[in-house]
Design an enzyme around this catalytic site. Structure first.
Site, PDB file in Angstrom:
ATOM      1  N   SER A  58      -4.294  -1.547   8.143  1.00 28.65           N
ATOM      2  CA  SER A  58      -5.581  -1.382   7.451  1.00 28.65           C
ATOM      3  C   SER A  58      -6.766  -1.655   8.372  1.00 28.65           C
ATOM      4  CB  SER A  58      -5.669  -2.347   6.268  1.00 28.65           C
ATOM      5  OG  SER A  58      -4.525  -2.260   5.462  1.00 28.65           O
ATOM      6  N   GLY A 100       0.865  -1.175   0.000  1.00 34.69           N
ATOM      7  CA  GLY A 100       0.000   0.000   0.000  1.00 34.69           C
ATOM      8  C   GLY A 100       0.904   1.228   0.000  1.00 34.69           C
ATOM      9  N   ASN A 119     -12.396  -4.763   1.721  1.00 32.63           N
ATOM     10  CA  ASN A 119     -11.087  -4.765   2.382  1.00 32.63           C
ATOM     11  C   ASN A 119     -10.618  -6.164   2.751  1.00 32.63           C
ATOM     12  OD1 ASN A 119     -10.589  -2.105   2.009  1.00 32.63           O
ATOM     13  ND2 ASN A 119     -11.131  -1.459   4.075  1.00 32.63           N
ATOM     14  N   HIS A 147      -9.887  -1.541  18.117  1.00 30.59           N
ATOM     15  CA  HIS A 147      -9.671  -0.217  17.547  1.00 30.59           C
ATOM     16  C   HIS A 147     -11.002   0.322  17.042  1.00 30.59           C
ATOM     17  CE1 HIS A 147      -7.551   3.058  15.825  1.00 30.59           C
ATOM     18  NE2 HIS A 147      -7.741   2.715  14.577  1.00 30.59           N
ATOM     19  N   ASP A 200       2.271  -1.443  -4.664  1.00 28.91           N
ATOM     20  CA  ASP A 200       0.888  -0.988  -4.812  1.00 28.91           C
ATOM     21  C   ASP A 200       0.364  -1.543  -6.136  1.00 28.91           C
ATOM     22  OD1 ASP A 200      -0.726   1.525  -3.203  1.00 28.91           O
ATOM     23  OD2 ASP A 200      -1.557   0.891  -5.141  1.00 28.91           O
ATOM     24  N   ILE A 220      -0.613   6.735   4.064  1.00 33.20           N
ATOM     25  CA  ILE A 220       0.211   6.212   5.162  1.00 33.20           C
ATOM     26  C   ILE A 220       1.497   5.597   4.595  1.00 33.20           C
ATOM     27  CG2 ILE A 220       0.329   4.600   7.108  1.00 33.20           C
ATOM     28  CD1 ILE A 220      -2.657   4.853   7.455  1.00 33.20           C
ATOM     29  N   ARG A 269     -21.302  -0.941   5.810  1.00 35.22           N
ATOM     30  CA  ARG A 269     -20.193  -1.525   6.556  1.00 35.22           C
ATOM     31  C   ARG A 269     -19.789  -2.867   5.956  1.00 35.22           C
ATOM     32  NH1 ARG A 269     -17.824  -0.581  11.197  1.00 35.22           N
ATOM     33  NH2 ARG A 269     -18.404   1.347  12.183  1.00 35.22           N
ATOM     34  N   ARG A 274     -14.087   4.038   3.293  1.00 42.06           N
ATOM     35  CA  ARG A 274     -15.527   3.940   3.035  1.00 42.06           C
ATOM     36  C   ARG A 274     -15.975   5.090   2.140  1.00 42.06           C
ATOM     37  NH1 ARG A 274     -20.741   2.785   6.749  1.00 42.06           N
ATOM     38  NH2 ARG A 274     -19.347   2.985   8.505  1.00 42.06           N
TER      39      ARG A 274
END
Ligand code: APR
Length: 322
Positions: free
Chosen positions: A120, A10, A96, A176, A34, A14, A89, A83
């Site tokens: 992630s 990725g 993901n 989290h 990536d 980040i 959701r 999102r």
């Protein structure tokens, strides 16, 4: 002697900061993977071209092939989608989890001896999937959330008390998400309990509690606060810094006690599940979970967080990923 190799899966917001911090701290050579063609090559070239100015002897490469991550010692995963409006959701989880499965297969096949740090979201589910698909031992698969959540908690305390954040120790446990558990009772400024300092500041226990409640709430919602301001994405500097602290602890065998998303086998009365807890991070990854005694209220909050993570894992099962 060889420099360590750090793979970044990725190369988004980040990923870019991870690459730059790895170079600035000379943690190891960096390969950024990536699926977007040329982008990781461009980003790493850009960072590498500052090597003379910043003075780092680190090689940075970009790749669109998993073969490029061969020989990596550490893999940091930020691949995923945010999102989008109209997405449920479940839609996001399906997307993901699909990405994470692919990434985990790539890591399993091309970097089978690596230590994997997942960033992630939804974190607790993504780390679990990473462990399942790679089949790596659990000390080699862990997640970043607690270091950032705890850093946010510590920053808010330091700002409120007007003291250096370097002297604040404050810890966040749990999943989290909104159910995370900032441990107020253990929070201290060089040993002095934060609640006692707040009571002295305000001369009123109720007011001190009110202030701390607001700090706890802000910590739980801190990710959303940044999203609300940025509007085009989520936090990226601070999650990258947090993961770099974990990577440094690992590569330099620092034995730091860091809150990470670790696999629990009986600790905190949780069995065979990933959850945010303090752990010793050293040359062998998650070397030991550090157990703190919790009072009834803290225990209840952690149970609540465990339930939220379980629900997420059930969703993953229902969608066919676990
Ligand atoms: N394989 C590899 N990379 C992928 C894949 C895939 N299958 N699918 C998407 N990506 C890449 C995207 O091309 C993008 O460059 O993942 C990158 C994600 O970057 P950003 O969208 O900029 O997201 P970022 O802010 O870096 O956050 C990444 O971390 O904190 C979490 O919630 C956040 O899940 C998100 C992740």
């Amino acid at each position: 002697f060889k420099r360590p190799k750090i793979a970044l899966i990725g190369g988004g917001q980040i990923g870019g900061v991870l690459a730059q911090l790895s170079a600035l701290r000379e943690l190891g050579d960096v390969v950024m993977f990536d699926i977007v063609e040329d982008m990781p090559q461009g980003k790493t070239l850009d960072i590498g071209e500052a090597s003379r100015v910043d003075g780092f002897d680190i090689e940075l490469k970009g790749t669109n092939e998993y073969k490029g991550i061969e020989g990596s010692d550490v893999v940091i995963v930020t691949a995923g989608l945010p999102r989008k409006p109209g997405m449920s959701r479940d839609d996001l989880l399906t997307k993901n989890a699909g990405i994470m499965k692919q990434v985990a297969e790539g890591i399993r096949d091309y970097a089978p001896d690596s230590y994997v740090i997942v960033i992630s979201n939804p974190l607790d589910a993504m780390v679990t999937l990473m462990k399942e698909v790679t089949g790596f031992p659990t000390n080699r698969v862990f997640g970043q959330a607690g270091v950032l959540d705890s850093s946010r908690f510590s920053s808010f305390i330091a700002w409120e008390l007007g003291v250096s954040v370097k002297d604040v120790n404050a810890l966040v446990l749990g999943g989290h998400g909104d159910t995370m558990v900032p441990l107020v009772r253990y929070a201290n400024v060089n040993g002095a309990p934060v609640m006692e300092l707040l009571e002295r500041k305000y001369g009123d226990a109720n007011k001190a509690k009110e202030v701390m409640d607001a700090i706890v709430e802000r910590t739980r919602k801190a990710g959303g606060e940044v999203v609300g301001l940025l509007k085009t994405g989520s936090a990226f500097y601070s999650p990258a810094s947090a993961a770099i602290a974990m990577t440094e602890a690992l590569l330099r065998d620092q034995k730091r006690v860091l809150p990470v998303c670790a696999f629990l086998q009986g600790e905190y009365n949780v069995n065979d599940m990933y959850l945010g807890v303090p752990a010793i991070i050293g040359g062998d990854g998650v070397e030991k979970v550090v157990e703190l005694s919790l009072n009834e209220e803290e225990g209840k909050m952690l149970d609540n967080s465990v339930e939220a993570v379980k629900k997420l894992l059930e969703d993953m099962k229902r969608l066919g990923f676990l």
